[in-house]
Motif scaffolding. Structure first.
Motif, short mmCIF file in Angstrom:
data_model
loop_
_atom_site.label_atom_id
_atom_site.label_comp_id
_atom_site.label_asym_id
_atom_site.label_seq_id
_atom_site.Cartn_x
_atom_site.Cartn_y
_atom_site.Cartn_z
N HIS A 105 14.57 -13.34 3.41
CA HIS A 105 13.77 -13.23 4.37
C HIS A 105 12.19 -12.91 2.99
O HIS A 105 11.89 -11.44 2.99
CB HIS A 105 14.15 -11.25 4.32
CG HIS A 105 14.49 -11.15 5.65
ND1 HIS A 105 16.16 -10.84 5.65
CD2 HIS A 105 14.55 -11.43 7.03
CE1 HIS A 105 16.29 -11.07 6.78
NE2 HIS A 105 15.44 -10.93 7.22
N HIS A 156 9.34 -17.07 4.79
CA HIS A 156 10.12 -17.30 5.37
C HIS A 156 9.12 -16.34 6.43
O HIS A 156 8.83 -16.83 7.17
CB HIS A 156 11.30 -15.85 5.33
CG HIS A 156 11.77 -15.51 7.65
ND1 HIS A 156 11.84 -16.23 7.75
CD2 HIS A 156 12.31 -14.47 7.90
CE1 HIS A 156 12.47 -15.64 8.76
NE2 HIS A 156 11.91 -14.36 8.82
N HIS A 207 7.34 -8.49 10.47
CA HIS A 207 8.51 -8.07 11.35
C HIS A 207 9.86 -8.81 10.34
O HIS A 207 10.77 -7.15 10.51
CB HIS A 207 8.74 -9.23 12.07
CG HIS A 207 8.92 -10.99 11.47
ND1 HIS A 207 8.65 -11.55 11.04
CD2 HIS A 207 10.37 -10.75 11.52
CE1 HIS A 207 9.51 -12.59 10.50
NE2 HIS A 207 10.87 -11.97 10.85
N ASP A 208 9.84 -8.42 9.43
CA ASP A 208 10.17 -8.39 8.11
C ASP A 208 9.88 -7.14 7.04
O ASP A 208 11.08 -7.31 6.05
CB ASP A 208 11.28 -9.32 7.80
CG ASP A 208 12.03 -10.59 8.55
OD1 ASP A 208 12.52 -9.49 8.86
OD2 ASP A 208 12.36 -11.83 8.47
N ASP A 214 10.89 -16.62 14.56
CA ASP A 214 11.46 -16.58 13.84
C ASP A 214 12.73 -16.59 14.57
O ASP A 214 13.80 -17.29 13.04
CB ASP A 214 12.44 -14.22 14.39
CG ASP A 214 12.72 -13.68 12.99
OD1 ASP A 214 12.37 -14.48 11.80
OD2 ASP A 214 13.02 -12.93 13.28
NI NI Z 1 12.35 -12.82 9.80
#
Ligand code: NI
Ligand code: ADP
Length: 220
Positions: free
Chosen positions: A24, A28, A57-58, A123
C-alpha cells in the motif's frame, strides 16, 4: 481550483504512505490514481470525485490498523473538510472508500456510482498482472508467509473474517482472489486491461508449478 485540490491531496497522501512496504505504498496509490483517470475519461465519469477517491482510497487501510476500518474514513473526511470540498462530494468520496475492498470470494462489494466502480476497477487492476504478482509476494513476505506449499490447498473464503484471517501461502492468494478479479470488473475499459493481465498471471502460475514439479521428478 479542482487541480489545486488534487495536487494538495496528492502531496498529503504521498507524505502519509511514503515507504510503506506491504503493498500500500505511495506508488500503488499513484498507479490506481492514473488508471482511474484513464478509465474515467473513457467512461465519462466525474474526474474530481474519481481522483480524490483514488488518492484517498488506502489512506489508512484496516489491515494495518488492528482491523479499524473507520480511521481511514475519518482521516479522509477531515482532510476534505479542511480543503472546503463540497459536502455532497465529500459524502460521495467517503462512500466509495468504505465500499471498495475485496472482502473474500463469497462477499459482494457492489459500488453505487460510476466513480466508485472506476476506482474499484483501478484498485483491482493493480492487484493483477506482473505488478499484482509482485505485490502479492511483497505482501506475503511482509507477513512471513510461505511462497508455496503443495500440501496446503486454496480455499474460497465465504466471509470477510475468514478472508482476513487467512494465513495461506502466497500462491494460494492467486486462486482465492487474483484470478477472480477479471470477472469482477465493473467497466468495459477495465475488463479489457484485465483480460491481458489475467493471461500473464496464468502463464506465470503454469511456469511456477512446472518448475516446482521439476524438483519432484529428480531422483535422489
Ligand atoms: Ni488499494
Ligand atoms: P487493495 O489495495 O486492492 O485493497 P489489499 O489490501 O487486499 O488490496 O491487499 C494489498 C495487496 O496485497 C494486493 O496486491 C493484494 O493482492 C495483496 N494481498 C492481500 N492479501 C494477500 C495474501 N493473503 N497473500 C498475498 N498477497 C495478498
Amino acid at each position: 481550483m479542482d487541480s489545486k485540490i488534487i495536487r494538495q491531496t496528492e502531496k498529503f497522501v504521498q507524505s502519509k504512505l511514503q515507504g510503506e512496504s506491504s503493498g500500500h505504498d505511495w506508488w500503488h496509490v499513484y498507479r490506481v490514481w492514473k488508471n482511474s483517470v484513464y478509465i474515467a475519461e473513457e467512461e465519462n465519469a466525474d474526474l474530481l470525485v474519481t481522483q480524490l477517491a483514488a488518492l484517498l482510497h488506502d489512506i489508512a487501510d484496516w489491515k494495518f490498523h488492528g482491523g479499524n476500518e473507520n480511521i481511514g474514513l475519518h482521516v479522509a473526511r477531515e482532510w476534505l473538510e479542511k480543503l472546503n470540498v463540497e459536502k455532497d462530494i465529500i459524502s460521495h468520496i467517503i462512500e466509495i472508500i468504505k465500499d471498495i475492498s475485496f472482502k473474500g470470494a463469497g462477499v459482494k462489494t457492489p459500488m453505487k456510482t460510476i466513480e466508485g466502480m472506476i476506482v474499484q476497477d483501478a484498485d483491482r487492476l493493480d492487484a493483477i498482472g506482473a505488478i499484482g504478482i509482485g505485490r502479492a509476494f511483497a505482501y506475503g513476505g511482509y507477513k512471513g508467509r510461505e511462497m508455496y506449499n503443495p500440501d496446503i490447498k486454496p480455499v474460497m473464503h465465504e466471509s470477510f473474517k475468514q478472508y482476513k484471517n487467512n494465513k495461506g501461502p502466497t500462491i494460494n492468494h492467486f486462486y482465492e482472489k487474483l484470478l477472480l478479479l477479471k470477472d469482477l470488473m465493473n467497466t468495459e475499459t477495465a475488463r479489457e486491461i484485465a483480460e491481458n493481465r489475467h493471461k500473464f498471471m496464468e502463464q506465470f502460475l503454469d511456469r511456477f508449478l512446472e518448475e516446482w514439479e521439476e524438483h519432484d521428478n529428480i531422483e535422489k
